[in-house]
Design a protein around this motif. Structure first.
Motif, PDB file in Angstrom:
ATOM      1  N   ALA A 134     -13.572 -13.405   1.231  1.00  0.00           N
ATOM      2  CA  ALA A 134     -12.476 -13.130   0.301  1.00  0.00           C
ATOM      3  C   ALA A 134     -11.917 -11.727   0.531  1.00  0.00           C
ATOM      4  O   ALA A 134     -12.620 -10.837   1.028  1.00  0.00           O
ATOM      5  CB  ALA A 134     -12.964 -13.261  -1.140  1.00  0.00           C
ATOM      6  N   ASP A 135     -10.659 -11.536   0.154  1.00  0.00           N
ATOM      7  CA  ASP A 135     -10.024 -10.224   0.322  1.00  0.00           C
ATOM      8  C   ASP A 135     -10.835  -9.118  -0.338  1.00  0.00           C
ATOM      9  O   ASP A 135     -10.973  -8.022   0.217  1.00  0.00           O
ATOM     10  CB  ASP A 135      -8.607 -10.238  -0.270  1.00  0.00           C
ATOM     11  N   CYS A 136     -11.402  -9.409  -1.512  1.00  0.00           N
ATOM     12  CA  CYS A 136     -12.139  -8.376  -2.246  1.00  0.00           C
ATOM     13  C   CYS A 136     -13.438  -7.973  -1.550  1.00  0.00           C
ATOM     14  O   CYS A 136     -13.994  -6.903  -1.827  1.00  0.00           O
ATOM     15  CB  CYS A 136     -12.424  -8.837  -3.671  1.00  0.00           C
ATOM     16  N   ARG A 151     -13.724  -7.821   1.870  1.00  0.00           N
ATOM     17  CA  ARG A 151     -13.461  -7.313   3.215  1.00  0.00           C
ATOM     18  C   ARG A 151     -13.612  -5.802   3.367  1.00  0.00           C
ATOM     19  O   ARG A 151     -14.120  -5.352   4.409  1.00  0.00           O
ATOM     20  CB  ARG A 151     -12.084  -7.781   3.689  1.00  0.00           C
ATOM     21  N   PRO A 152     -13.190  -4.979   2.391  1.00  0.00           N
ATOM     22  CA  PRO A 152     -13.391  -3.536   2.565  1.00  0.00           C
ATOM     23  C   PRO A 152     -14.862  -3.171   2.781  1.00  0.00           C
ATOM     24  O   PRO A 152     -15.198  -2.427   3.713  1.00  0.00           O
ATOM     25  CB  PRO A 152     -12.845  -2.942   1.269  1.00  0.00           C
ATOM     26  N   PHE A 153     -15.757  -3.703   1.935  1.00  0.00           N
ATOM     27  CA  PHE A 153     -17.177  -3.394   2.089  1.00  0.00           C
ATOM     28  C   PHE A 153     -17.710  -3.920   3.420  1.00  0.00           C
ATOM     29  O   PHE A 153     -18.437  -3.212   4.132  1.00  0.00           O
ATOM     30  CB  PHE A 153     -17.975  -4.000   0.929  1.00  0.00           C
ATOM     31  N   GLU A 154     -17.366  -5.160   3.775  1.00  0.00           N
ATOM     32  CA  GLU A 154     -17.868  -5.728   5.029  1.00  0.00           C
ATOM     33  C   GLU A 154     -17.404  -4.905   6.224  1.00  0.00           C
ATOM     34  O   GLU A 154     -18.167  -4.654   7.158  1.00  0.00           O
ATOM     35  CB  GLU A 154     -17.410  -7.182   5.177  1.00  0.00           C
ATOM     36  N   PHE A 155     -16.130  -4.507   6.198  1.00  0.00           N
ATOM     37  CA  PHE A 155     -15.583  -3.725   7.314  1.00  0.00           C
ATOM     38  C   PHE A 155     -16.335  -2.405   7.462  1.00  0.00           C
ATOM     39  O   PHE A 155     -16.807  -2.061   8.559  1.00  0.00           O
ATOM     40  CB  PHE A 155     -14.098  -3.468   7.094  1.00  0.00           C
ATOM     41  N   PHE A 156     -16.470  -1.658   6.375  1.00  0.00           N
ATOM     42  CA  PHE A 156     -17.079  -0.330   6.471  1.00  0.00           C
ATOM     43  C   PHE A 156     -18.591  -0.387   6.598  1.00  0.00           C
ATOM     44  O   PHE A 156     -19.204   0.501   7.203  1.00  0.00           O
ATOM     45  CB  PHE A 156     -16.657   0.536   5.284  1.00  0.00           C
ATOM     46  N   MET A 157     -19.232  -1.424   6.051  1.00  0.00           N
ATOM     47  CA  MET A 157     -20.670  -1.585   6.245  1.00  0.00           C
ATOM     48  C   MET A 157     -20.992  -1.669   7.731  1.00  0.00           C
ATOM     49  O   MET A 157     -22.001  -1.139   8.207  1.00  0.00           O
ATOM     50  CB  MET A 157     -21.158  -2.842   5.530  1.00  0.00           C
ATOM     51  N   ASN A 158     -20.135  -2.342   8.479  1.00  0.00           N
ATOM     52  CA  ASN A 158     -20.316  -2.424   9.927  1.00  0.00           C
ATOM     53  C   ASN A 158     -19.831  -1.149  10.613  1.00  0.00           C
ATOM     54  O   ASN A 158     -20.532  -0.568  11.450  1.00  0.00           O
ATOM     55  CB  ASN A 158     -19.554  -3.629  10.480  1.00  0.00           C
ATOM     56  N   ARG A 159     -18.637  -0.705  10.272  1.00  0.00           N
ATOM     57  CA  ARG A 159     -17.989   0.393  10.994  1.00  0.00           C
ATOM     58  C   ARG A 159     -18.751   1.700  10.873  1.00  0.00           C
ATOM     59  O   ARG A 159     -18.823   2.478  11.828  1.00  0.00           O
ATOM     60  CB  ARG A 159     -16.556   0.560  10.473  1.00  0.00           C
ATOM     61  N   ARG A 194      -7.926  -5.688  11.394  1.00  0.00           N
ATOM     62  CA  ARG A 194      -9.161  -6.488  11.397  1.00  0.00           C
ATOM     63  C   ARG A 194      -9.484  -7.122  10.055  1.00  0.00           C
ATOM     64  O   ARG A 194     -10.278  -8.053   9.991  1.00  0.00           O
ATOM     65  CB  ARG A 194     -10.336  -5.630  11.869  1.00  0.00           C
ATOM     66  N   THR A 195      -8.868  -6.614   8.982  1.00  0.00           N
ATOM     67  CA  THR A 195      -9.117  -7.217   7.664  1.00  0.00           C
ATOM     68  C   THR A 195      -7.899  -7.956   7.128  1.00  0.00           C
ATOM     69  O   THR A 195      -8.033  -8.785   6.223  1.00  0.00           O
ATOM     70  CB  THR A 195      -9.517  -6.153   6.626  1.00  0.00           C
ATOM     71  N   GLY A 196      -6.700  -7.635   7.654  1.00  0.00           N
ATOM     72  CA  GLY A 196      -5.478  -8.231   7.132  1.00  0.00           C
ATOM     73  C   GLY A 196      -5.013  -7.599   5.828  1.00  0.00           C
ATOM     74  O   GLY A 196      -4.080  -8.104   5.200  1.00  0.00           O
ATOM     75  N   LEU A 197      -5.640  -6.493   5.430  1.00  0.00           N
ATOM     76  CA  LEU A 197      -5.307  -5.822   4.170  1.00  0.00           C
ATOM     77  C   LEU A 197      -4.588  -4.502   4.450  1.00  0.00           C
ATOM     78  O   LEU A 197      -4.848  -3.851   5.463  1.00  0.00           O
ATOM     79  CB  LEU A 197      -6.575  -5.551   3.359  1.00  0.00           C
ATOM     80  N   PRO A 198      -3.725  -4.053   3.532  1.00  0.00           N
ATOM     81  CA  PRO A 198      -3.026  -2.788   3.739  1.00  0.00           C
ATOM     82  C   PRO A 198      -3.955  -1.597   3.477  1.00  0.00           C
ATOM     83  O   PRO A 198      -4.938  -1.699   2.738  1.00  0.00           O
ATOM     84  CB  PRO A 198      -1.907  -2.834   2.690  1.00  0.00           C
ATOM     85  N   LEU A 199      -3.622  -0.471   4.084  1.00  0.00           N
ATOM     86  CA  LEU A 199      -4.409   0.738   3.858  1.00  0.00           C
ATOM     87  C   LEU A 199      -4.426   1.139   2.385  1.00  0.00           C
ATOM     88  O   LEU A 199      -5.392   1.730   1.904  1.00  0.00           O
ATOM     89  CB  LEU A 199      -3.858   1.889   4.708  1.00  0.00           C
ATOM     90  N   SER A 200      -3.371   0.780   1.666  1.00  0.00           N
ATOM     91  CA  SER A 200      -3.302   1.134   0.246  1.00  0.00           C
ATOM     92  C   SER A 200      -4.421   0.489  -0.566  1.00  0.00           C
ATOM     93  O   SER A 200      -4.782   0.984  -1.639  1.00  0.00           O
ATOM     94  CB  SER A 200      -1.945   0.726  -0.338  1.00  0.00           C
ATOM     95  N   SER A 201      -5.011  -0.614  -0.050  1.00  0.00           N
ATOM     96  CA  SER A 201      -6.063  -1.309  -0.796  1.00  0.00           C
ATOM     97  C   SER A 201      -7.341  -0.484  -0.899  1.00  0.00           C
ATOM     98  O   SER A 201      -8.200  -0.769  -1.743  1.00  0.00           O
ATOM     99  CB  SER A 201      -6.367  -2.664  -0.145  1.00  0.00           C
ATOM    100  N   ILE A 202      -7.500   0.520  -0.034  1.00  0.00           N
ATOM    101  CA  ILE A 202      -8.727   1.335  -0.058  1.00  0.00           C
ATOM    102  C   ILE A 202      -8.420   2.813  -0.297  1.00  0.00           C
ATOM    103  O   ILE A 202      -9.326   3.644  -0.220  1.00  0.00           O
ATOM    104  CB  ILE A 202      -9.514   1.184   1.261  1.00  0.00           C
ATOM    105  N   GLU A 203      -7.189   3.125  -0.594  1.00  0.00           N
ATOM    106  CA  GLU A 203      -6.796   4.536  -0.727  1.00  0.00           C
ATOM    107  C   GLU A 203      -7.637   5.287  -1.761  1.00  0.00           C
ATOM    108  O   GLU A 203      -8.122   6.399  -1.480  1.00  0.00           O
ATOM    109  CB  GLU A 203      -5.308   4.627  -1.072  1.00  0.00           C
ATOM    110  N   PRO A 204      -7.861   4.747  -2.981  1.00  0.00           N
ATOM    111  CA  PRO A 204      -8.688   5.487  -3.947  1.00  0.00           C
ATOM    112  C   PRO A 204     -10.102   5.750  -3.442  1.00  0.00           C
ATOM    113  O   PRO A 204     -10.642   6.849  -3.633  1.00  0.00           O
ATOM    114  CB  PRO A 204      -8.701   4.570  -5.179  1.00  0.00           C
ATOM    115  N   ALA A 205     -10.719   4.748  -2.799  1.00  0.00           N
ATOM    116  CA  ALA A 205     -12.088   4.904  -2.299  1.00  0.00           C
ATOM    117  C   ALA A 205     -12.142   5.940  -1.182  1.00  0.00           C
ATOM    118  O   ALA A 205     -13.067   6.765  -1.120  1.00  0.00           O
ATOM    119  CB  ALA A 205     -12.621   3.562  -1.800  1.00  0.00           C
ATOM    120  N   PHE A 215     -16.665   1.015  -1.718  1.00  0.00           N
ATOM    121  CA  PHE A 215     -15.787  -0.052  -1.234  1.00  0.00           C
ATOM    122  C   PHE A 215     -16.171  -1.414  -1.813  1.00  0.00           C
ATOM    123  O   PHE A 215     -15.650  -2.447  -1.382  1.00  0.00           O
ATOM    124  CB  PHE A 215     -15.814  -0.092   0.293  1.00  0.00           C
ATOM    125  N   VAL A 216     -17.085  -1.427  -2.783  1.00  0.00           N
ATOM    126  CA  VAL A 216     -17.453  -2.653  -3.475  1.00  0.00           C
ATOM    127  C   VAL A 216     -16.579  -2.799  -4.700  1.00  0.00           C
ATOM    128  O   VAL A 216     -16.508  -1.894  -5.545  1.00  0.00           O
ATOM    129  CB  VAL A 216     -18.944  -2.643  -3.893  1.00  0.00           C
TER     130      VAL A 216
END
Length: 387
Positions: free
Chosen positions: A309-311, A313-321, A336-347, A381-382
């Motif tokens: 799920a979109d929600c 993907r941020p954790f999965e991406f950074f857990m690996n990266r 690689r996630t299909g999500l905009p950078l704005s989705s993680i800007e606060p984190a 990122f969770v």
């Protein structure tokens, strides 16, 4: 926009001569004759099913790497490994510089075997040595001795492979700092292009979990890491991920693809896969776990397929990266996630304020402080369930 990343293939061989007390992998002690012909047939069938189901047969995405793990893949004969690799290449093209790794146990490799695997198509061997001290090897349930380990590394070096890896553990039961450093010095003396040096951890569903051994304390573990890291650096090894050290240009490309949130098919007992699609989907797959069930399986061999799920993907991406020490290009996140950078800007802003990350303009770089507080960094990122 999600752009499908490089594609790898993981092949799981589930059998071992005996089960090690620390091992929580999907491995099974071999109690009967090895059904290698039937198993290789099933692996080929499993791959064909995946390629058809996920529309990967057009050759647009060649294989970047193959990793044959286990278990003990070196129980399988070179001729059958060759048949498998030939069948794979007939069904999906190989990249020109494909890395093909196979794990091997020093206790299952006789003279000339590595050369036969190389002729079969394997160009990188990973040798599960773990220690060079016979007493420690016996406690770990390993079937080889120190002399066999040293000999296996020499055979790999002489086989004309592109690279080989030595797997070595520290933090073993009743291991002193001096013992751990002695093991590492012996590994360095063998001059492997790649060295995986990692701490023993006690995992559930293992013999060590039910009967815990006495392990070194935190102070000794820190001394082992600090002294060992210095030794490896002085010997010309570069740490590129948490437990991965290599000579320049000899990083494991298969593992790099994992940590960079690449794609991989997984075939064989209990094998996991991750596939991205241009329409924005990312799925994870799991295959039938037990060898008996896998060999009896009707198509498909799949037991689980889940959408990421979109929600998540941020954790999965950074857990690996963030397992890697290299900087992360910012553009990798949306592609690689299909999500905009704005989705993680606060984190990201919070992580920078805590000195966990540095923003270099085009990249994010995890700091030394961030490495020490990696769990806190990843927790940012969770997605909160209450939101």
């Amino acid at each position: 926009m999600l752009v499908p990343p490089p594609l790898s293939l993981y092949v799981h061989i589930p059998w071992c001569v005996q089960k090690c007390p620390y091992c929580d992998f999907n491995s099974h002690a071999l109690k009967t004759e090895l059904p290698e012909l039937d198993y290789i047939d099933a692996l080929i069938d499993d791959l064909e099913t995946d390629l058809s189901a996920y529309q990967l047969v057009n050759g647009v995405r060649p294989l970047h790497s193959i990793f044959i793990g286990g278990g003990t893949p070196s129980l399988i004969s070179p001729s059958e490994i060759g048949r498998l690799l030939t069948a794979i290449e007939q069904r999906i093209p190989f990249s020109d510089d494909i890395e093909i790794t196979m794990e091997a146990n020093p206790g299952t490799v006789e003279a000339g075997r590595f050369d036969a695997y190389r002729q079969a198509g394997v160009n990188r061997i990973s040798i599960g040595i773990q220690s060079f001290q016979n007493e420690k090897l016996e406690r770990l349930g390993r079937i080889h001795g120190a002399d066999e380990a040293i000999r296996a590394a020499g055979l790999a070096k002489d086989a004309g492979l592109n690279s080989f890896n030595v797997d070595l553990m520290h933090g073993l039961p009743d291991q002193s700092v001096e013992d751990a450093i002695s093991d590492l010095k012996q590994a360095i003396a063998l001059d492997p292009p790649h060295l995986s040096w990692y701490q023993l951890t006690i995992e559930p569903n293992t013999l060590y979990y039910s009967k815990p051994p006495t392990l070194p304390d935190d102070d000794d573990l820190w001394d082992i890491f600090e002294q060992g890291h210095q030794l490896l650096t002085e010997a010309g090894y570069q740490q590129y991920e948490i437990s991965g050290y290599s000579k320049p240009g000899k990083q494991c490309q298969h593992n790099l693809n994992y940590w960079r949130f690449g794609d991989y098919l997984g075939i064989g007992c209990g094998a996991h896969g991750k596939i991205s699609f241009e329409d924005g989907r990312i799925i994870r797959t799991v295959k039938v776990k037990h060898p008996r069930g896998y060999l009896q399986a009707d198509k498909p061999y799949l037991t689980q397929e889940t959408n990421v799920a979109d929600c998540e993907r941020p954790f999965e991406f950074f857990m690996n990266r963030f397992r890697l020490l290299e900087a992360c290009p910012k553009q990798d996140y949306p592609t690689r996630t299909g999500l905009p950078l704005s989705s993680i800007e606060p984190a990201i802003d919070w992580a920078i304020s805590q000195n966990y990350l540095q923003d270099t303009g085009e990249q994010w770089q995890i700091t030394e402080h961030g490495k020490l507080f990696l769990n806190d960094l990843l927790a940012a990122f969770v997605e909160d369930d209450d939101e």
